[in-house]
Design a protein around this motif. Structure first.
Motif, mmCIF file in Angstrom:
data_model
loop_
_atom_site.group_PDB
_atom_site.id
_atom_site.type_symbol
_atom_site.label_atom_id
_atom_site.label_comp_id
_atom_site.label_asym_id
_atom_site.label_seq_id
_atom_site.Cartn_x
_atom_site.Cartn_y
_atom_site.Cartn_z
ATOM 1 N N ILE A 32 -37.752 -26.907 107.946
ATOM 2 C CA ILE A 32 -36.307 -26.620 107.933
ATOM 3 C C ILE A 32 -35.777 -26.554 109.358
ATOM 4 C CG2 ILE A 32 -36.376 -24.078 107.887
ATOM 5 C CD1 ILE A 32 -34.059 -24.204 105.869
ATOM 6 N N SER A 36 -33.332 -29.500 110.688
ATOM 7 C CA SER A 36 -32.032 -29.023 111.178
ATOM 8 C C SER A 36 -31.728 -29.658 112.529
ATOM 9 C CB SER A 36 -32.038 -27.491 111.310
ATOM 10 O OG SER A 36 -32.109 -26.872 110.045
ATOM 11 N N ASN A 113 -21.488 -28.702 110.211
ATOM 12 C CA ASN A 113 -21.795 -29.126 108.848
ATOM 13 C C ASN A 113 -20.788 -30.145 108.335
ATOM 14 O OD1 ASN A 113 -24.088 -28.513 107.431
ATOM 15 N ND2 ASN A 113 -23.026 -27.286 105.907
ATOM 16 N N GLY A 143 -26.187 -31.087 98.115
ATOM 17 C CA GLY A 143 -26.536 -29.915 98.906
ATOM 18 C C GLY A 143 -26.353 -28.629 98.111
ATOM 19 N N ILE A 146 -29.139 -27.820 95.473
ATOM 20 C CA ILE A 146 -30.368 -27.222 96.024
ATOM 21 C C ILE A 146 -30.298 -25.701 95.917
ATOM 22 C CG2 ILE A 146 -31.731 -26.871 98.138
ATOM 23 C CD1 ILE A 146 -32.043 -29.663 97.061
ATOM 24 N N PHE A 147 -29.151 -25.136 96.236
ATOM 25 C CA PHE A 147 -29.002 -23.677 96.245
ATOM 26 C C PHE A 147 -28.687 -23.094 94.868
ATOM 27 C CE2 PHE A 147 -28.305 -24.938 100.652
ATOM 28 C CZ PHE A 147 -29.135 -24.036 101.314
ATOM 29 N N ILE A 156 -35.677 -25.486 98.810
ATOM 30 C CA ILE A 156 -35.349 -25.878 100.187
ATOM 31 C C ILE A 156 -36.600 -26.405 100.891
ATOM 32 C CG2 ILE A 156 -34.661 -25.013 102.465
ATOM 33 C CD1 ILE A 156 -32.907 -22.949 100.976
ATOM 34 N N THR A 300 -30.432 -32.982 105.145
ATOM 35 C CA THR A 300 -31.325 -31.853 105.453
ATOM 36 C C THR A 300 -30.672 -30.929 106.478
ATOM 37 O OG1 THR A 300 -32.502 -33.275 107.053
ATOM 38 C CG2 THR A 300 -33.501 -32.994 104.878
ATOM 39 N N VAL A 303 -28.286 -28.647 104.595
ATOM 40 C CA VAL A 303 -29.023 -27.533 103.979
ATOM 41 C C VAL A 303 -29.427 -26.505 105.041
ATOM 42 C CG1 VAL A 303 -31.172 -26.904 102.796
ATOM 43 C CG2 VAL A 303 -29.869 -28.904 102.044
ATOM 44 N N TYR A 307 -27.804 -22.701 105.254
ATOM 45 C CA TYR A 307 -28.745 -21.596 105.034
ATOM 46 C C TYR A 307 -28.790 -20.659 106.238
ATOM 47 C CZ TYR A 307 -33.253 -19.205 105.022
ATOM 48 O OH TYR A 307 -34.234 -18.250 105.118
ATOM 49 N N ILE A 332 -20.927 -24.978 102.063
ATOM 50 C CA ILE A 332 -21.088 -26.433 101.881
ATOM 51 C C ILE A 332 -19.832 -27.029 101.244
ATOM 52 C CG2 ILE A 332 -22.428 -28.243 100.737
ATOM 53 C CD1 ILE A 332 -24.869 -26.390 100.905
#
Length: 413
Positions: A32, A36, A113, A143, A146-147, A156, A300, A303, A307, A332
């Motif tokens: 991650i 990122s 973002n 995105g 995923i959450f 994740i 990615t 995300v 996060y 997001i």
């Protein structure tokens, strides 16, 4: 009675199972952080600097890797041992500083973002010829999904691992196809031409890999996974180095792929240097591969940014901690709407970039200060060489922060 952050983290730790699950969480934290760092800007900067400095850019990559490791080890070890997130450590060092850092990281993360959603949209556009606005909405929905999953943390980890490996494989293939002068790159990594001209790209790469929220992405993920305390220092250190290693492998392969193109005398399109390098190096399939890499790098980063940005504000108020998942989704959603309706807010991105340059010296400076505080790290002894390394990085990042202020003054003007 309300539990403290350390008590909550201790409860999480008691539920953590050793062995492969710990390894999975550590690798997830490494990926991650790495993914990122590997965003649209990462691709553009690497291609542009390779085009400009050719094989001598290898020296910049080598030096930035060394500096990245120093910054990452300082941050992850102190966060991991203390079990406290960056903003909570900052508040302990200087009361109120954590709120300032959290605000800048969250605002910067939101602005970036928007760019990440835009990168994802452009990736889908390259692959399928899809309308960019529609592609932005699709990327935002992916995105968010995923959450929305039951075990978001595990989702994740798997998501960033799969796409991280996919990017490395594709860029590795292009690097082989373009046949770069590897020998010259190795030589120039220790004997570059015009060293003074390489200072700016070195600082740029340092900020792009561990600046802003990026270095905290994996550290905060380890806290959420319950991998904290001095007894886990070995795993924390491995995770920190692994994150830099993954991002560095991608950087090196991308550098070699582009070097193979520019070493043949071919010119890159200044509007999209990475895309033109892939296309000139591997034809239309290379261009489509670039679409995959751009989408994977961007989604990615969506995300990771969402996060980590929310993890910086989650401990500041119980409401945020209780509704973390939904605040990330809102994060997001807002980024997607802005990108789909307005497009890239250029001035906002310039401002975010300038503020991002100020974060690294503040956060790393705070971390190395905290490393000597027993009320934060207990009996843990932070290595002296790492402390000195951290001070050097603070000075370098501080200079970069001063340079970033110029962007803010230009924006005001």
């Amino acid at each position: 009675m309300k539990k403290s952050n350390k008590e909550v983290n201790q409860d999480v730790k008691q539920n953590v199972k050793p062995g492969s699950k710990n390894l999975g969480a550590v690798l997830g934290a490494a990926f991650i952080m790495a993914t990122s760092a590997i965003g649209p800007g990462f691709l553009t900067q690497t291609a542009q600097f390779t085009s400009e400095f050719a094989a001598s850019f290898a020296f910049v990559i080598l030096l930035s890797i060394i500096l990245d490791i120093g910054a990452q080890l300082n941050v992850w070890r102190v966060i991991g041992v203390s079990g406290l997130r960056g903003q909570d450590i900052a508040n302990k060092v200087i009361p109120g500083l954590g709120y300032f850092v959290a605000l800048i990281v969250a605002l910067g993360g939101l602005a970036f973002n928007i760019g990440n959603i835009g990168g994802s949209a452009l990736g889908l556009n390259v692959l399928f010829g899809m309308d960019v606005r529609l592609a932005a909405i699709i990327s935002g929905i992916m995105g968010i999904l995923i959450f929305l999953s039951k075990d978001a943390g595990s989702a994740i980890d798997k998501f960033v691992k799969i796409l991280g490996v996919l990017m490395i494989v594709i860029v590795g293939y292009v690097a082989v196809v373009t046949k770069p002068p590897v020998g010259e790159a190795l030589y120039r990594s220790v004997a570059p031409q015009n060293v003074k001209s390489l200072i700016f790209p070195t600082i740029t790469l340092l900020g792009g890999t561990v600046g802003g929220y990026i270095t905290f992405a994996g550290g905060h993920r380890l806290i959420d996974a319950g991998i904290t305390g001095e007894e886990n220092i070995g795993e924390i250190t491995k995770g920190a180095i692994s994150g830099i290693a993954i991002a560095s492998i991608m950087r090196i392969l991308l550098f070699l792929a582009v070097l193979g193109v520019v070493s043949k005398g071919l010119k890159l399109d200044p509007q999209n240097p990475a895309a033109s390098a892939f296309q000139q190096g591997a034809g239309m399939i290379g261009y489509k591969f670039f679409g995959v890499v751009l989408w994977a790098a961007s989604i990615t980063s969506v995300v990771g940014s969402a996060y980590t940005s929310v993890s910086f504000i989650k401990t500041l108020h119980p409401f945020i901690a209780k509704n973390e998942k939904y605040i990330i989704i809102a994060f997001i959603f807002i980024s997607t709407v802005v990108m789909a309706v307005i497009g890239k807010p250029v001035k906002l991105l310039i401002l975010a970039g300038a503020l991002n340059g100020l974060i690294l010296p503040i956060t790393v400076g705070t971390i190395i200060w905290a490393s000597k505080r027993k009320d934060i790290v207990g009996e843990y002894k932070h290595p002296k060489w790492l402390f000195i390394f951290g001070l050097i990085i603070v000075l370098i990042a501080g200079y970069a922060g001063v340079v970033s202020l110029q962007s803010m003054s230009m924006l005001a003007g």
